[in-house]
Design a protein around this motif. Structure first.
Motif: not given
Length: 637
Positions: A205, A209-210, A212-213, A216, A219, A232, A317, A328
């Motif tokens: 996870r 999340e890392n 995601l930047r 997307q 993720l 989230a 976050i 989240v």
């Protein structure tokens, strides 16, 4: 349907058969009691009888050479039915027994006395009985003696059942311990595996999340594939992520439901699965308010579906500049793990129930000598509650007086060696002989603790003492018997030779004792012998040995007697003690005795006893009611 009487008889027969004694070969451990009973009561017949359904069967017998008889002609069947001592002074005068085959005839049984024998649960299964070919009375002392002998036979009869129960309890305890250790090991492995899986999922996870930047879509694919529910929300408390696992857990998709209604809408409950989760306790909202959540327990209780028990972990976050962006939370399903823990607790309850009902002390002590387990028998035997023992050291829980005699055994066990000891304890107004076994708990070659199993050995030790007393005492006077006298005389001669102190031996007979028996009866004769023995014992020193050899024959072993003149002084004191009239059952009797002394500075057994016997007959030839002293030169070593 069985009547109450039939049901009771069925229970009695079950108890008899469970002893495993019927139709077994003759055993000396029972024969010694029938021989003892025959000799003690002076009867030709003594039996250990077990009353079966249609017969009485004899486990042991003296003077009766059949193995069994029909139950309908068994006197012992009546004793078992009454469940108390039955005495029939004259069988021909008793309408219940006068027509029995073994009663009719010139040599028929004319006297019967039987004491019931019981199983451990109190069922009368047979008797210890004595029989005579002549009618006779049976006094209070004789009844008490028959009960005492029957209690010893009863203890021997139940020994196998007691030992089997103890062995079964020990085996059950070992099996339960093995099962518990196996279950704990299995559950520990499962929990470890689940924790590793959870940590792996959390790393996934975090990686998602890392990513995601950067991407997307990647993720979203990851979140939809994991078995951890991930939710989230943004800084305003609106749900922005509700992955597949979350949808399956809640049986719902994300909605625009206000945060204040999340608990009811998504069926959120506390760890107990009953109390609705307050808004301030919802893990996602706690994370949104800046709290880092780690393994917060909660329950999803969707109507119509099994409840899911979860551990929720999450955090707020923040943006690159630290501005709040939401929160989240990941939720791991631990339903099966919780069920496993419940099963372990249930297994522990089973173990506790069994241990608390075993007739023994059971405990586990760690390497710091602190109790980690103790059953409820500790409260019954010592008045200490088990819950007050756990966590305390042995001296703290039970006291220094309890710990000190066990210190060495516990130390030996911690070094990896089992040990056993017996200790007599006086607690709560009762004296117990406690037999304890200490076994080291060893894992991978390292001692982890100590298993303690203690049983009550009081009855066994008392039984041994009673047997020793019967073997070494005269039943009529309570004095040492011939066997005990011979042992003591041998020891006294050895002491005399070591210390170079002279020894004297005195033989005594009651004058005209046969005339007392023939004219006044054996009961009066027995009373005379008891009073005679009492006066002898009260006259000599406590270090001297007074014994009864047989009939009216008595003997006294006198140690450290400096001269023959001292023998004469002892004789005068004894004659003076016997001279006052005997008061026996309202009669006044004048009793005299003859005695012979043998004195020797370095005695030898055969010469000493022969000289004492010669001295006694010298007193009788001189007219009785007097003493004679023979002096022996030092006997060769």
């Amino acid at each position: 349907m069985l009547s109450q009487q039939e049901l009771a008889e069925e229970q009695r027969l079950n108890a008899l058969h469970s002893l495993g004694v019927l139709d077994t070969p003759q055993e000396d451990r029972f024969d010694r009691f029938t021989r003892l009973a025959s000799a003690a009561f002076g009867v030709p017949i003594a039996l250990v009888s077990l009353v079966d359904n249609n017969r009485q069967w004899f486990k042991s017998g003296v003077g009766f050479h059949v193995c069994e008889t029909p139950r309908d002609i068994a006197m012992c069947s009546h004793t078992v039915a009454l469940d108390e001592l039955l005495v029939v002074s004259d069988t021909l005068a008793d309408e219940r027994f006068r027509d029995f085959p073994y009663v009719r005839g010139e040599k028929g049984i004319r006297f019967y006395a039987g004491q019931p024998l019981h199983s451990l649960d109190g069922q009368p299964v047979g008797t210890l009985c004595i029989l005579d070919l002549q009618p006779r009375d049976f006094g209070v002392a004789e009844r008490r003696m028959l009960r005492d002998l029957a209690q010893m036979v009863q203890d021997e009869l139940n020994r196998r059942v007691v030992v089997a129960a103890r062995d079964a309890a020990q085996q059950a305890l070992r099996e339960l311990n093995a099962q518990l250790e196996k279950r704990v090991a299995e559950r520990t492995c499962e929990l470890h595996a689940k924790n590793e899986a959870l940590e792996h999922e959390m790393r996934q996870r975090a990686a998602a999340e890392n990513a995601l930047r950067q991407k997307q879509e990647l993720l979203d694919a990851v979140l939809e594939s994991v078995e951890v529910a991930v939710v989230a929300c943004n800084a305003q408390g609106q749900l922005t992520l509700f992955n597949r696992a979350a949808r399956e857990f809640h049986d719902l998709d994300a909605s625009s439901t206000p945060a204040a209604e999340w608990s009811s809408h998504y069926s959120l409950y506390g760890e107990d699965g009953v109390t609705p989760l307050a808004e301030s306790e919802i893990p996602l909202l706690r994370a949104l308010h800046g709290e880092r959540i780690s393994n917060a327990a909660m329950t999803i209780g969707v109507p119509g579906r099994p409840a899911r028990h979860l551990l929720a972990s999450g955090r707020p976050i923040a943006g690159a500049d630290g501005e709040p962006m939401g929160a989240v939370v990941a939720m791991q399903d631990i339903t099966e793990l919780a069920a496993s823990r419940s099963r372990i607790v249930e297994s522990e309850e089973w173990l506790r129930t069994i241990a608390d009902n075993v007739p023994a002390l059971i405990a586990y002590i760690d390497t710091d000598l602190r109790y980690r387990f103790a059953n409820q028998r500790y409260q019954e035997w010592f008045g200490v509650r088990s819950e007050h023992m756990v966590g305390k050291t042995v001296p703290e829980a039970m006291g220094e007086a309890f710990y000190e005699p066990r210190r060495a055994a516990l130390a030996r066990c911690l070094s990896g060696h089992g040990s056993h000891l017996e200790i007599e304890e006086q607690r709560r107004g009762r004296t117990r002989v406690i037999s304890s076994t200490y076994l080291p708990h060893i894992r991978d070659g390292v001692v982890q603790g100590i298993y303690v199993l203690s049983t009550d050995a009081t009855s066994a030790r008392e039984y041994e003492r009673q047997l020793h007393a019967l073997a070494h005492s005269d039943h009529l006077t309570g004095l040492p018997n011939r066997r005990s006298y011979e042992e003591r005389l041998t020891q006294a001669i050895a002491r005399s030779r070591r210390s170079a102190m002279p020894l004297a031996l005195c033989y005594l007979d009651v004058d005209h004792f046969k005339q007392i028996n023939d004219t006044l009866g054996h009961a009066v004769g027995d009373a005379v012998l008891r009073e005679f023995a009492k006066r002898l014992s009260g006259t000599v020193r406590s270090t001297d040995t007074v014994a009864r050899l047989a009939g009216d024959e008595f003997v006294i072993v006198l140690e450290q007697v400096g001269s023959p003149l001292e023998c004469q002084r002892v004789a005068d004191k004894l004659l003076e003690a016997i001279r006052p009239s005997f008061q026996i059952d309202g009669r006044t009797l004048d009793v005299t005795c003859s005695m012979g002394f043998a004195w020797c500075p370095r005695p030898e057994l055969a010469a000493l006893t022969h000289a004492a016997d010669d001295a006694l007959y010298q007193s009788k030839r001189a007219g009785r009611n007097q003493s004679s002293v023979l002096v022996l030169a030092a006997c060769p070593a």
